[in-house]
Motif scaffolding. Structure first.
Motif, PDB file in Angstrom:
ATOM      1  N   LEU A   1       2.350  -3.640 -13.386  1.00 63.89           N
ATOM      2  CA  LEU A   1       1.407  -2.516 -13.363  1.00 63.89           C
ATOM      3  C   LEU A   1       0.008  -2.976 -12.991  1.00 63.89           C
ATOM      4  CD1 LEU A   1       0.381   0.344 -14.030  1.00 63.89           C
ATOM      5  CD2 LEU A   1       0.295  -0.352 -16.429  1.00 63.89           C
TER       6      LEU A   1
ATOM      7  N   PRO B   1      10.943   2.302  -5.784  1.00 62.31           N
ATOM      8  CA  PRO B   1      11.929   3.329  -6.139  1.00 62.31           C
ATOM      9  C   PRO B   1      13.366   2.943  -5.771  1.00 62.31           C
ATOM     10  CG  PRO B   1      10.018   4.329  -5.070  1.00 62.31           C
ATOM     11  CD  PRO B   1       9.847   2.853  -4.968  1.00 62.31           C
ATOM     12  N   SER B   2      13.522   2.241  -4.664  1.00 64.46           N
ATOM     13  CA  SER B   2      14.878   1.887  -4.228  1.00 64.46           C
ATOM     14  C   SER B   2      15.396   0.654  -4.966  1.00 64.46           C
ATOM     15  CB  SER B   2      14.879   1.620  -2.722  1.00 64.46           C
ATOM     16  OG  SER B   2      16.028   0.874  -2.365  1.00 64.46           O
TER      17      SER B   2
ATOM     18  N   GLU C   1       9.720   2.163   2.146  1.00 66.11           N
ATOM     19  CA  GLU C   1      10.114   3.328   2.944  1.00 66.11           C
ATOM     20  C   GLU C   1       8.918   4.018   3.574  1.00 66.11           C
ATOM     21  OE1 GLU C   1      13.060   4.202   3.722  1.00 66.11           O
ATOM     22  OE2 GLU C   1      14.396   3.258   2.262  1.00 66.11           O
ATOM     23  N   GLY C   2       7.782   3.918   2.944  1.00 63.29           N
ATOM     24  CA  GLY C   2       6.603   4.607   3.430  1.00 63.29           C
ATOM     25  C   GLY C   2       5.817   3.850   4.473  1.00 63.29           C
TER      26      GLY C   2
ATOM     27  N   ARG D   1       4.184  -3.891  -6.608  1.00 62.87           N
ATOM     28  CA  ARG D   1       4.821  -2.684  -6.071  1.00 62.87           C
ATOM     29  C   ARG D   1       6.299  -2.919  -5.786  1.00 62.87           C
ATOM     30  NH1 ARG D   1       0.389   0.406  -4.156  1.00 62.87           N
ATOM     31  NH2 ARG D   1      -0.495   0.990  -6.166  1.00 62.87           N
TER      32      ARG D   1
ATOM     33  N   GLY E   1       6.830  -5.398 -16.929  1.00 60.73           N
ATOM     34  CA  GLY E   1       6.327  -4.118 -16.456  1.00 60.73           C
ATOM     35  C   GLY E   1       4.814  -4.033 -16.495  1.00 60.73           C
ATOM     36  N   LEU E   2       4.210  -4.506 -17.578  1.00 58.13           N
ATOM     37  CA  LEU E   2       2.752  -4.433 -17.665  1.00 58.13           C
ATOM     38  C   LEU E   2       2.091  -5.358 -16.658  1.00 58.13           C
ATOM     39  CD1 LEU E   2       1.922  -4.084 -21.462  1.00 58.13           C
ATOM     40  CD2 LEU E   2       1.878  -2.384 -19.642  1.00 58.13           C
TER      41      LEU E   2
ATOM     42  N   GLU F   1       0.821  -1.211   0.000  1.00 61.58           N
ATOM     43  CA  GLU F   1       0.000   0.000   0.000  1.00 61.58           C
ATOM     44  C   GLU F   1       0.853   1.259   0.000  1.00 61.58           C
ATOM     45  OE1 GLU F   1      -3.323  -0.445   2.702  1.00 61.58           O
ATOM     46  OE2 GLU F   1      -3.238   1.693   3.167  1.00 61.58           O
ATOM     47  N   GLY F   2       1.910   1.249   0.810  1.00 61.65           N
ATOM     48  CA  GLY F   2       2.709   2.465   0.959  1.00 61.65           C
ATOM     49  C   GLY F   2       4.161   2.336   0.548  1.00 61.65           C
ATOM     50  N   GLY F   3       4.550   1.155   0.061  1.00 64.90           N
ATOM     51  CA  GLY F   3       5.951   0.948  -0.282  1.00 64.90           C
ATOM     52  C   GLY F   3       6.784   0.656   0.952  1.00 64.90           C
TER      53      GLY F   3
ATOM     54  N   VAL G   1      10.948  -7.274 -20.871  1.00 60.52           N
ATOM     55  CA  VAL G   1      10.857  -6.180 -19.898  1.00 60.52           C
ATOM     56  C   VAL G   1       9.471  -5.539 -19.937  1.00 60.52           C
ATOM     57  CG1 VAL G   1      11.665  -3.852 -19.375  1.00 60.52           C
ATOM     58  CG2 VAL G   1      13.305  -5.672 -19.827  1.00 60.52           C
TER      59      VAL G   1
ATOM     60  N   ARG H   1      14.204  -3.447  -5.286  1.00 61.58           N
ATOM     61  CA  ARG H   1      13.936  -4.118  -6.551  1.00 61.58           C
ATOM     62  C   ARG H   1      14.794  -5.364  -6.707  1.00 61.58           C
ATOM     63  NH1 ARG H   1      14.310   1.159  -8.545  1.00 61.58           N
ATOM     64  NH2 ARG H   1      16.253   0.729  -9.649  1.00 61.58           N
TER      65      ARG H   1
ATOM     66  N   PHE I   1       8.836  -2.814  -8.704  1.00 57.73           N
ATOM     67  CA  PHE I   1       9.267  -1.520  -9.230  1.00 57.73           C
ATOM     68  C   PHE I   1       9.344  -0.471  -8.135  1.00 57.73           C
ATOM     69  CE2 PHE I   1       7.981  -3.769 -13.009  1.00 57.73           C
ATOM     70  CZ  PHE I   1       8.952  -3.410 -13.919  1.00 57.73           C
TER      71      PHE I   1
END
Lengths: 221, 221
Positions: free
Chosen positions: A182, A134-135, A39-40, A129, A178-179, A35-37, A174, A139, A132
DNA sequence: GCATAGTTCAAACGGTCGTTTGAACAGGAG
DNA sequence: CTCCTGTTCAAACGACCGTTTGAACTATGC
């Protein structure tokens, strides 16, 4: 003082075995991380929702990142198993075509929702999530879990698409990854009251059709 | 004490006007936010790299989220402008086909790298990461910035694909958005030393070909 | 009974977070 | 010069972070 159920309590329904602290932590972790990643999401938010003590995370897993690693491993295990099974079966029956390979990759990732309802949707969103995040370190946690099977897919795709260069095949892979991620990550925000199974089935069919067309005619040098 | 350049310093090269604190903060913000995500990047990390005081963020923007909002707005403005320009031009010349519409959407997002080198790659990665940040509030920041043009694209795509249902067109649009963000977010990890422009041009061509094939033959009800 | 290993607990650790404060500094206008 | 507006600064604020501690609890084996 602790209000949660105790092992062997006779008041529990017959079908629901009592979850251990470790299981509750993993369940809540994939819900909140999805839900929040990474770090979040704080360990305190996870442990409160899991009705566990903060120290339980370090007792059962060792650290926040180790909890995530365990959650990723547990969530991806059945998906990877099913992908391996389908690849084995396809290769046993001769040369598979691109659509068969795409199905073997995409469907195990979306059948989570189809076969396990909202619980499966939580897992799907979590996987999508994390894949992909951010960190880069996060990943790589995902990549490490799906690494061995990636090579098999790439060579199988290359064999099924002899006209495409290796770079084009990698590009298509790739995009497929990715899809899928997503739509996995949007598993819970889509039609949040309708039949999850039916919607997920249609989504899988649409995604396969989209990818098959792109692979068959959209890969160039 | 402050070692950074001062306005009018004669030692600076002729072509580089001195950046204001506000500009330096925005530049570093899109670099760091694109690297570690919103939650994974601290204001202190940004201000240290920008040779600015922490309080400067709240003085110039008001808060961390307001800094991100300003960075998103600045980064997306030229992309949106170019997309609007292309859409206007296409619609002035009659009914555009799917490939023209896909190019009008994808190319402005990747030409950043093609035309501005590493600096453009930083911007592209920033946009791609924010568009699919784990936190919904952050994603909405991106959505708010590209909202008005989204409706134009959807109706133009629908007109170009009369055989497809609105749901199929929306599905294709989401996939186009996702794949563009995916490749934008990987803008800096691809071929880090080679000709950025050449690689980005090829990438844009490959992505357009991939999407055109999928739109032309991969959208079903 | 007692000892033992596994688990949970409240509490605290040092550190970092975003934000705020109020003084100091700049430079042009009067 | 004085005033004023805009900007930068070191320092501190309270809150929250991941992690650790050591005692308390639980269940089983003897």
């Amino acid at each position: 003082m602790p209000e949660r159920a105790v092992a062997g309590g006779k008041e529990n329904s017959v079908e629901t075995p009592v979850e251990s602290t470790r299981e509750r932590l993993l369940n809540v972790a994939e819900q909140r991380f999805g839900e929040g990643g990474y770090e979040g999401t704080s360990l305190r938010a996870i442990t409160v929702a899991a009705a566990a003590n903060i120290a339980a995370v370090n007792y059962h897993f060792g650290s926040k990142e180790a909890l995530l690693r365990a959650a990723v491993a547990r969530a991806m295990a059945p998906v990877n198993t099913e992908r391996r099974r389908r690849l084995d079966q396809l290769e046993a029956n001769g040369q598979p075509n691109p659509e068969q390979l795409i199905r073997a990759f995409v469907e195990p990732g979306l059948d989570l929702v189809l076969r396990h309802g909202e619980r499966g949707a939580v897992v799907a969103r979590f996987i999508g999530r994390i894949a992909f995040d951010p960190s880069q370190r996060i990943r790589e946690l995902y990549a490490a879990e799906s690494d061995p099977i990636e090579a098999r897919y790439l060579s199988a795709l290359q064999a099924a698409l002899p006209h495409a260069t290796p770079e084009a095949v990698a590009f298509g892979y790739v995009n497929m990854l990715g899809l899928l991620a997503l739509h996995q990550s949007q598993a819970l925000s889509r039609a949040p009251g309708l039949e999850d199974a039916e919607n997920s089935g249609k989504l899988a069919e649409n995604l396969v059709a989209f990818l098959v067309a792109a692979f068959d005619r959209g890969l160039r040098a």
